[in-house]
Design a protein around this motif. Structure first.
Motif, PDB file in Angstrom:
ATOM      1  N   ILE A  17       0.841  -1.200   0.000  1.00  0.00           N
ATOM      2  CA  ILE A  17       0.000   0.000   0.000  1.00  0.00           C
ATOM      3  C   ILE A  17       0.873   1.245   0.000  1.00  0.00           C
ATOM      4  CG2 ILE A  17      -1.646   1.350   1.372  1.00  0.00           C
ATOM      5  CD1 ILE A  17      -2.860  -1.388   2.223  1.00  0.00           C
ATOM      6  N   ASN A  18       1.928   1.240   0.794  1.00  0.00           N
ATOM      7  CA  ASN A  18       2.833   2.386   0.848  1.00  0.00           C
ATOM      8  C   ASN A  18       3.478   2.626  -0.523  1.00  0.00           C
ATOM      9  OD1 ASN A  18       4.070   4.473   2.531  1.00  0.00           O
ATOM     10  ND2 ASN A  18       5.979   3.386   2.105  1.00  0.00           N
ATOM     11  N   TRP A  19       3.953   1.550  -1.184  1.00  0.00           N
ATOM     12  CA  TRP A  19       4.557   1.707  -2.508  1.00  0.00           C
ATOM     13  C   TRP A  19       3.526   2.173  -3.529  1.00  0.00           C
ATOM     14  CZ3 TRP A  19       9.158   2.727  -3.813  1.00  0.00           C
ATOM     15  CH2 TRP A  19      10.225   2.270  -3.053  1.00  0.00           C
ATOM     16  N   PHE A  27       3.438  10.046  -2.312  1.00  0.00           N
ATOM     17  CA  PHE A  27       3.199  10.237  -0.884  1.00  0.00           C
ATOM     18  C   PHE A  27       3.685   9.009  -0.132  1.00  0.00           C
ATOM     19  CE2 PHE A  27       0.354   9.700   2.831  1.00  0.00           C
ATOM     20  CZ  PHE A  27       0.704  10.845   3.524  1.00  0.00           C
ATOM     21  N   ASP A  28       4.665   9.200   0.748  1.00  0.00           N
ATOM     22  CA  ASP A  28       5.231   8.104   1.538  1.00  0.00           C
ATOM     23  C   ASP A  28       4.560   8.111   2.914  1.00  0.00           C
ATOM     24  OD1 ASP A  28       6.735   6.259   2.920  1.00  0.00           O
ATOM     25  OD2 ASP A  28       8.646   6.960   2.126  1.00  0.00           O
ATOM     26  N   LEU A  29       3.598   7.213   3.095  1.00  0.00           N
ATOM     27  CA  LEU A  29       2.815   7.158   4.327  1.00  0.00           C
ATOM     28  C   LEU A  29       3.674   6.808   5.530  1.00  0.00           C
ATOM     29  CD1 LEU A  29      -0.005   7.312   5.613  1.00  0.00           C
ATOM     30  CD2 LEU A  29      -0.258   4.885   5.111  1.00  0.00           C
ATOM     31  N   VAL A  30       4.593   5.854   5.375  1.00  0.00           N
ATOM     32  CA  VAL A  30       5.449   5.438   6.497  1.00  0.00           C
ATOM     33  C   VAL A  30       6.320   6.597   6.957  1.00  0.00           C
ATOM     34  CG1 VAL A  30       7.317   3.888   7.194  1.00  0.00           C
ATOM     35  CG2 VAL A  30       5.407   3.007   5.862  1.00  0.00           C
ATOM     36  N   GLY A  35       8.037   9.955  10.478  1.00  0.00           N
ATOM     37  CA  GLY A  35       8.962  11.073  10.309  1.00  0.00           C
ATOM     38  C   GLY A  35      10.130  10.766   9.403  1.00  0.00           C
ATOM     39  N   GLY A  36      10.682  11.815   8.849  1.00  0.00           N
ATOM     40  CA  GLY A  36      11.827  11.673   7.973  1.00  0.00           C
ATOM     41  C   GLY A  36      13.050  12.361   8.541  1.00  0.00           C
ATOM     42  N   GLY A  37      12.897  12.979   9.704  1.00  0.00           N
ATOM     43  CA  GLY A  37      14.008  13.695  10.327  1.00  0.00           C
ATOM     44  C   GLY A  37      14.999  12.746  10.973  1.00  0.00           C
ATOM     45  N   SER A  38      15.963  13.268  11.658  1.00  0.00           N
ATOM     46  CA  SER A  38      17.068  12.471  12.196  1.00  0.00           C
ATOM     47  C   SER A  38      16.600  11.365  13.138  1.00  0.00           C
ATOM     48  CB  SER A  38      18.055  13.386  12.914  1.00  0.00           C
ATOM     49  OG  SER A  38      17.394  14.079  13.954  1.00  0.00           O
ATOM     50  N   GLN A  39      16.019  11.692  14.283  1.00  0.00           N
ATOM     51  CA  GLN A  39      15.620  10.673  15.252  1.00  0.00           C
ATOM     52  C   GLN A  39      14.386   9.923  14.775  1.00  0.00           C
ATOM     53  OE1 GLN A  39      17.210   9.537  17.799  1.00  0.00           O
ATOM     54  NE2 GLN A  39      15.619   8.153  18.500  1.00  0.00           N
ATOM     55  N   ALA A  44      11.147   5.087  10.918  1.00  0.00           N
ATOM     56  CA  ALA A  44      10.719   4.771   9.550  1.00  0.00           C
ATOM     57  C   ALA A  44      11.630   3.701   8.954  1.00  0.00           C
ATOM     58  CB  ALA A  44      10.723   6.019   8.678  1.00  0.00           C
ATOM     59  N   ARG A  45      12.934   3.787   9.192  1.00  0.00           N
ATOM     60  CA  ARG A  45      13.860   2.789   8.670  1.00  0.00           C
ATOM     61  C   ARG A  45      13.609   1.421   9.290  1.00  0.00           C
ATOM     62  NH1 ARG A  45      19.849   4.616   8.831  1.00  0.00           N
ATOM     63  NH2 ARG A  45      20.004   2.579   7.838  1.00  0.00           N
ATOM     64  N   ILE A  46      13.224   1.392  10.558  1.00  0.00           N
ATOM     65  CA  ILE A  46      12.888   0.122  11.214  1.00  0.00           C
ATOM     66  C   ILE A  46      11.666  -0.502  10.542  1.00  0.00           C
ATOM     67  CG2 ILE A  46      12.013  -0.908  13.350  1.00  0.00           C
ATOM     68  CD1 ILE A  46      13.858   1.112  14.849  1.00  0.00           C
TER      69      ILE A  46
END
Length: 79
Positions: A17-19, A27-30, A35-39, A44-46
């Motif tokens: 669904i995200n892809w 639009f990247d829901l995850v 978040g896309g910021g540092s912390q 999101a990477r997890i």
């Protein structure tokens, strides 16, 4: 289908669904949720990593014989 396979399948569906949202709406829901910021980007990477691992686990579902289908295939209903 065991619990691990069901969880993996749910995560694969979330990833799909995200892809789809990325491809159709850019639009990247995850990334938006986690978040896309540092912390926050770490979360999101997890999620992305879990979806990827779930895809690998789901490969076992693809190649697993389905005994129910095989058993029902030989069943002939009586008229």
């Amino acid at each position: 289908m065991n619990a691990l396979e069901r969880i993996a399948l749910v995560l694969v569906i979330i990833g799909a669904i995200n892809w789809g949202l990325i491809g159709l709406l850019e639009f990247d829901l995850v990334a938006t949720i986690f978040g896309g910021g540092s912390q926050a980007g770490v979360f999101a990477r997890i999620i992305y990593a879990l979806v990827g691992i779930s895809g690998l686990v789901s490969l076992s579902i693809l190649f697993k014989p389905n005994h129910e289908v095989e058993e029902n295939h030989h069943y002939q209903p009586q008229s």
